[in-house]
Enzyme design. Structure first.
Site, PDB file in Angstrom:
ATOM      1  N   GLU A   1      35.466  29.611  10.956  1.00  0.00           N
ATOM      2  CA  GLU A   1      36.909  29.288  10.998  1.00  0.00           C
ATOM      3  C   GLU A   1      37.109  28.006  11.792  1.00  0.00           C
ATOM      4  OE1 GLU A   1      39.472  32.327  12.723  1.00  0.00           O
ATOM      5  OE2 GLU A   1      40.970  30.795  13.214  1.00  0.00           O
TER       6      GLU A   1
ATOM      7  N   ARG B   1      43.604  22.329  14.873  1.00  0.00           N
ATOM      8  CA  ARG B   1      44.180  21.974  16.176  1.00  0.00           C
ATOM      9  C   ARG B   1      43.703  20.623  16.666  1.00  0.00           C
ATOM     10  NH1 ARG B   1      42.974  27.528  19.427  1.00  0.00           N
ATOM     11  NH2 ARG B   1      43.340  28.827  17.599  1.00  0.00           N
TER      12      ARG B   1
ATOM     13  N   LYS C   1      44.258  39.970  10.810  1.00  0.00           N
ATOM     14  CA  LYS C   1      43.638  39.617  12.090  1.00  0.00           C
ATOM     15  C   LYS C   1      44.469  40.303  13.165  1.00  0.00           C
ATOM     16  CE  LYS C   1      43.698  35.316  14.818  1.00  0.00           C
ATOM     17  NZ  LYS C   1      43.444  33.867  14.790  1.00  0.00           N
TER      18      LYS C   1
HETATM   19  C1  3PG Z   1      41.833  31.246  18.921  1.00  0.00           C
HETATM   20  O1  3PG Z   1      42.610  31.143  18.000  1.00  0.00           O
HETATM   21  O2  3PG Z   1      41.665  30.403  19.816  1.00  0.00           O
HETATM   22  C2  3PG Z   1      41.030  32.472  18.886  1.00  0.00           C
HETATM   23  O3  3PG Z   1      41.810  33.564  19.042  1.00  0.00           O
HETATM   24  C3  3PG Z   1      39.858  32.448  19.766  1.00  0.00           C
HETATM   25  O4  3PG Z   1      40.037  33.205  20.884  1.00  0.00           O
HETATM   26  P1  3PG Z   1      38.881  33.245  21.977  1.00  0.00           P
HETATM   27  O5  3PG Z   1      38.713  31.820  22.481  1.00  0.00           O
HETATM   28  O6  3PG Z   1      39.385  34.184  23.018  1.00  0.00           O
HETATM   29  O7  3PG Z   1      37.625  33.712  21.274  1.00  0.00           O
END
Ligand code: 3PG
Length: 212
Positions: free
Chosen positions: A45, A49, A132
């Protein structure tokens, strides 16, 4: 059209963990994807961002054996850009009805984020049975998902947000969890140092999380 559950089950079922990637350095895209796939985590994924996120998706999509998706999908424009870049799936932190309706116009499936039973039911009403849980640890973690199992037996989840190598098994042991998502397998310092061997090792450990 409803959510393409067969496609999502193939992607979510490919490994116990979907790495959540925040990457701007396009040159790191291919070595990073290769390291994760070689370690046993083929579903990736890439969050929308960073300015270069879509270029990262394009590069990673060329890596053999990788299922590359986009994350942080919030709008129809994000959906269109994701598909154009070659995404095979999309993930959203939330489940606004407009986004869920828009996504049903496309073949590439969306995995929306929910954090309550009401949100899960609203998404299911629109044809979404793969969700999710976000932000998983903050909203109740494995206990919450376990509680969803009996009243919402048709829904299956990918908890993400605060999941780590320490707590991933708590989630993976639940019958309504297909996989977890997490950024712990892609530490920023390892990417910055080009230490893809370390990332491959983290991926290999994550890939074995379902083993006894
Ligand atoms: C995100 O979108 O940043 C995810 O939820 C990842 O979360 P994490 O950094 O706690 O694994």
């Amino acid at each position: 059209m409803a959510q393409n559950i067969a496609k999502l089950d193939e992607i979510m079922g490919a490994a116990p963990v979907i790495p959540v990637i925040i990457l701007d350095d396009v040159d790191a895209a291919i070595p990073l994807a290769k390291a994760l796939v070689a370690g046993g985590l083929p579903a990736l994924e890439v969050t929308l961002r960073t300015p270069n996120a879509l270029k990262v998706v394009e590069k990673m999509a060329s890596v053999d054996g990788a299922y590359v998706g986009t994350g942080t999908v919030r709008t129809k424009a994000d959906i269109e850009k994701s598909i154009e870049a070659g995404a095979q799936f999309m993930v959203s932190p939330g489940a606004p009805p407009k986004l869920l309706e828009d996504a049903l116009e496309f073949d590439v499936p969306l995995l929306p984020g929910i954090s309550t039973a009401t949100e899960a039911m609203a998404a299911a009403e629109l044809g979404y049975q793969r969700l999710k849980l976000f932000p998983a640890e903050a909203v109740g973690g494995a206990k919450l998902l376990k509680s969803f199992g009996s009243p919402l037996p048709d829904l299956k989840f990918c908890p993400t947000g605060g999941v780590s190598v320490q707590n991933a098994r708590d989630y993976l042991s639940l019958s309504n969890v297909i996989c977890v998502g997490g950024s712990w397998v892609v530490p920023n310092d390892a990417i910055a140092n080009g230490d893809f061997e370390h990332i491959k090792n983290l991926a290999a450990t994550a890939a074995r999380l379902r083993d006894a």
